[in-house]
Write a protein that holds these residues in place. Structure first.
Motif, PDB file in Angstrom:
ATOM      1  N   UNK A  35       0.854  -1.188   0.000  1.00  0.00           N
ATOM      2  CA  UNK A  35       0.000   0.000   0.000  1.00  0.00           C
ATOM      3  C   UNK A  35       0.889   1.238   0.000  1.00  0.00           C
ATOM      4  N   UNK A  36       0.657   2.145  -0.940  1.00  0.00           N
ATOM      5  CA  UNK A  36       1.501   3.339  -0.994  1.00  0.00           C
ATOM      6  C   UNK A  36       0.779   4.436  -1.769  1.00  0.00           C
ATOM      7  N   UNK A  37       1.138   5.674  -1.484  1.00  0.00           N
ATOM      8  CA  UNK A  37       0.559   6.795  -2.228  1.00  0.00           C
ATOM      9  C   UNK A  37       1.311   7.047  -3.524  1.00  0.00           C
ATOM     10  N   UNK A  38       2.483   6.425  -3.672  1.00  0.00           N
ATOM     11  CA  UNK A  38       3.317   6.625  -4.853  1.00  0.00           C
ATOM     12  C   UNK A  38       3.377   5.343  -5.696  1.00  0.00           C
ATOM     13  N   UNK A  39       3.685   5.522  -6.992  1.00  0.00           N
ATOM     14  CA  UNK A  39       3.967   4.415  -7.915  1.00  0.00           C
ATOM     15  C   UNK A  39       2.871   3.360  -7.936  1.00  0.00           C
ATOM     16  N   UNK A  40       1.632   3.787  -7.854  1.00  0.00           N
ATOM     17  CA  UNK A  40       0.543   2.810  -7.836  1.00  0.00           C
ATOM     18  C   UNK A  40       0.409   2.126  -9.192  1.00  0.00           C
ATOM     19  N   UNK A  52      10.652   0.424  -7.299  1.00  0.00           N
ATOM     20  CA  UNK A  52      10.492   1.881  -7.412  1.00  0.00           C
ATOM     21  C   UNK A  52      11.008   2.604  -6.166  1.00  0.00           C
ATOM     22  N   UNK A  53      11.906   3.543  -6.371  1.00  0.00           N
ATOM     23  CA  UNK A  53      12.551   4.239  -5.261  1.00  0.00           C
ATOM     24  C   UNK A  53      11.606   5.196  -4.543  1.00  0.00           C
ATOM     25  N   UNK A  54      10.506   5.562  -5.206  1.00  0.00           N
ATOM     26  CA  UNK A  54       9.579   6.494  -4.570  1.00  0.00           C
ATOM     27  C   UNK A  54       8.674   5.819  -3.531  1.00  0.00           C
ATOM     28  N   UNK A  55       8.704   4.491  -3.472  1.00  0.00           N
ATOM     29  CA  UNK A  55       7.910   3.775  -2.467  1.00  0.00           C
ATOM     30  C   UNK A  55       8.512   4.014  -1.082  1.00  0.00           C
ATOM     31  N   UNK A  56       7.667   3.850  -0.056  1.00  0.00           N
ATOM     32  CA  UNK A  56       8.148   3.970   1.306  1.00  0.00           C
ATOM     33  C   UNK A  56       9.221   2.935   1.609  1.00  0.00           C
ATOM     34  N   UNK A  57      10.070   3.251   2.583  1.00  0.00           N
ATOM     35  CA  UNK A  57      11.193   2.385   2.921  1.00  0.00           C
ATOM     36  C   UNK A  57      10.714   0.989   3.319  1.00  0.00           C
ATOM     37  N   UNK A  58       9.682   0.916   4.132  1.00  0.00           N
ATOM     38  CA  UNK A  58       9.176  -0.389   4.572  1.00  0.00           C
ATOM     39  C   UNK A  58       8.626  -1.195   3.400  1.00  0.00           C
ATOM     40  N   UNK A  59       7.948  -0.529   2.479  1.00  0.00           N
ATOM     41  CA  UNK A  59       7.424  -1.222   1.302  1.00  0.00           C
ATOM     42  C   UNK A  59       8.560  -1.731   0.416  1.00  0.00           C
ATOM     43  N   UNK A  60       9.599  -0.935   0.259  1.00  0.00           N
ATOM     44  CA  UNK A  60      10.750  -1.389  -0.524  1.00  0.00           C
ATOM     45  C   UNK A  60      11.380  -2.619   0.116  1.00  0.00           C
ATOM     46  N   UNK A  61      11.492  -2.601   1.433  1.00  0.00           N
ATOM     47  CA  UNK A  61      12.094  -3.739   2.134  1.00  0.00           C
ATOM     48  C   UNK A  61      11.222  -4.982   1.998  1.00  0.00           C
ATOM     49  N   UNK A  62       9.908  -4.801   2.062  1.00  0.00           N
ATOM     50  CA  UNK A  62       8.982  -5.940   1.924  1.00  0.00           C
ATOM     51  C   UNK A  62       9.114  -6.579   0.551  1.00  0.00           C
TER      52      UNK A  62
END
Length: 367
Positions: A35-40, A52-62
């Protein structure tokens, strides 16, 4: 006279499908929701570097955890599905699922903050897909009720008991890691005892509790004092159908069944349906091609050597004939086999899946 449909080309098509199945079984595809406000939208990623680097840090890690795999292999593709934020209902997840309906994925993991409603939606979606011969399997963290389904992997760990040093994870936050491991396991292996070297702690369970969990269709983690690893690689199926086998509860066996069913079905649909007259000779050519396909999979370690077969399904064909008002009592089996069946083609095939080495008994004699 037999129709000339080009047996060699048809055989090549099935050989290509067999090779594709074997290759896919080595490095599968994972669908991961965040879930993110960016790169949907949908992002097809071949490496963690493409997240995508614009995703939140936790989402990138997941998403990155899905790429890690195990010492037995890693997935070749992670399909990141970025959905809208908000968890008051399942609208965002439902929209994300629609975006991947045209794809064929092996395992999927919901968002790391998946809700109970969303778990139910994911279960329903996977069951519906599998009923239509798609092969997605869901890694579901801590299901509220036992799914009892070979397409659902019930990943049960106490929240925050999964630890990598000072970092802890809930089962939902670690679901992408498990999905990536399962997708990366070659067909000749299973995920049983696949190591998780980064983990320093998992849910504490006694040996009896571990065995009970596995028997209840739960995929759990264990720590042997040296390293963490997946216990028995099982899905959530505990009620074996009357026409089923007990080994349907093993992830490895279901993975093999899924690949054969999916590739056999799609190859026939794409290369055969509507292309040739429905004659006995053409049916036999198709049977021969399917037999060659199964024999290839025997050599690839998917099926047990020498036990695969394919033939016209005489029983099903006779039932169809009787439903059309045709009297079959005086007909020979060969006459039934050769009877023209309109647009219907009745074929049955089978074989025995090859399991992995998981259970051992070693006797040592001290002479």
């Amino acid at each position: 006279m037999p129709t000339n449909i080009g047996l060699p080309s048809l055989t090549i098509v099935f050989q290509a499908a067999a090779q594709q199945a074997a290759n896919r079984s080595k490095r599968g595809y994972v669908g991961v929701f965040v879930r993110d406000t960016q790169a949907q939208g949908v992002h097809q990623l071949s490496s963690a570097a493409l997240i995508p680097s614009e995703l939140g840090v936790d989402n990138q890690a997941y998403l990155a955890r899905a790429f890690e795999g195990s010492d037995r292999g890693a997935p070749s593709k992670v399909v990141a599905v970025v959905i809208a934020t908000g968890t008051t209902d399942t609208t965002a997840l439902d929209a994300g699922l629609k975006l991947i309906e045209g794809m064929s994925l092996d395992y999927i993991a919901g968002p790391p903050d998946v809700t109970a409603q969303e778990k139910t939606l994911l279960e329903t979606w996977v069951k519906g897909r599998r009923a239509n011969y798609y092969i997605e399997k869901l890694v579901e963290p801590n299901p509220a009720t036992p799914p009892d389904n070979m397409g659902i992997i019930a990943f049960t760990e106490t929240d925050d008991a999964i630890a990598a040093g000072e970092t802890t994870y809930t089962a939902a936050e670690y679901a992408s890691r498990i999905a990536g491991i399962l997708a990366g396991i070659p067909m000749g292996m299973s995920a049983t005892y696949a190591p998780l070297p980064e983990l320093t702690a998992v849910t504490p369970r006694s040996t009896e509790e571990q065995e009970e969990a596995v028997n209840d269709g739960e995929l759990i983690l264990i720590h042997d004092g040296v390293k963490a690893k997946i216990a028995r690689a099982v899905n959530s199926l505990t009620t074996i159908p009357a026409d089923g086998n007990a080994d349907w509860s093993k992830i490895k066996i279901v993975e093999g069944m899924d690949l054969i069913t999916y590739y056999l079905r799609t190859t026939i649909q794409d290369e055969y349906v509507g292309r040739y007259p429905n004659t006995y000779d053409n049916k036999q050519i198709l049977v021969t091609a399917i037999s060659a396909y199964l024999q290839y999979l025997e050599g690839a370690g998917v099926l047990h050597p020498g036990e695969s077969w394919a033939e016209i399904d005489v029983e099903a064909q006779e039932k169809w004939m009787q439903s059309q008002g045709i009297e079959t009592a005086g007909m020979t089996e060969q006459e039934i086999r050769e009877y023209q069946t309109g647009s219907w083609v009745f074929i049955k095939a089978g074989g025995r899946m090859v399991d992995a080495m998981e259970d051992f008994q070693v006797t040592f004699s001290n002479l």
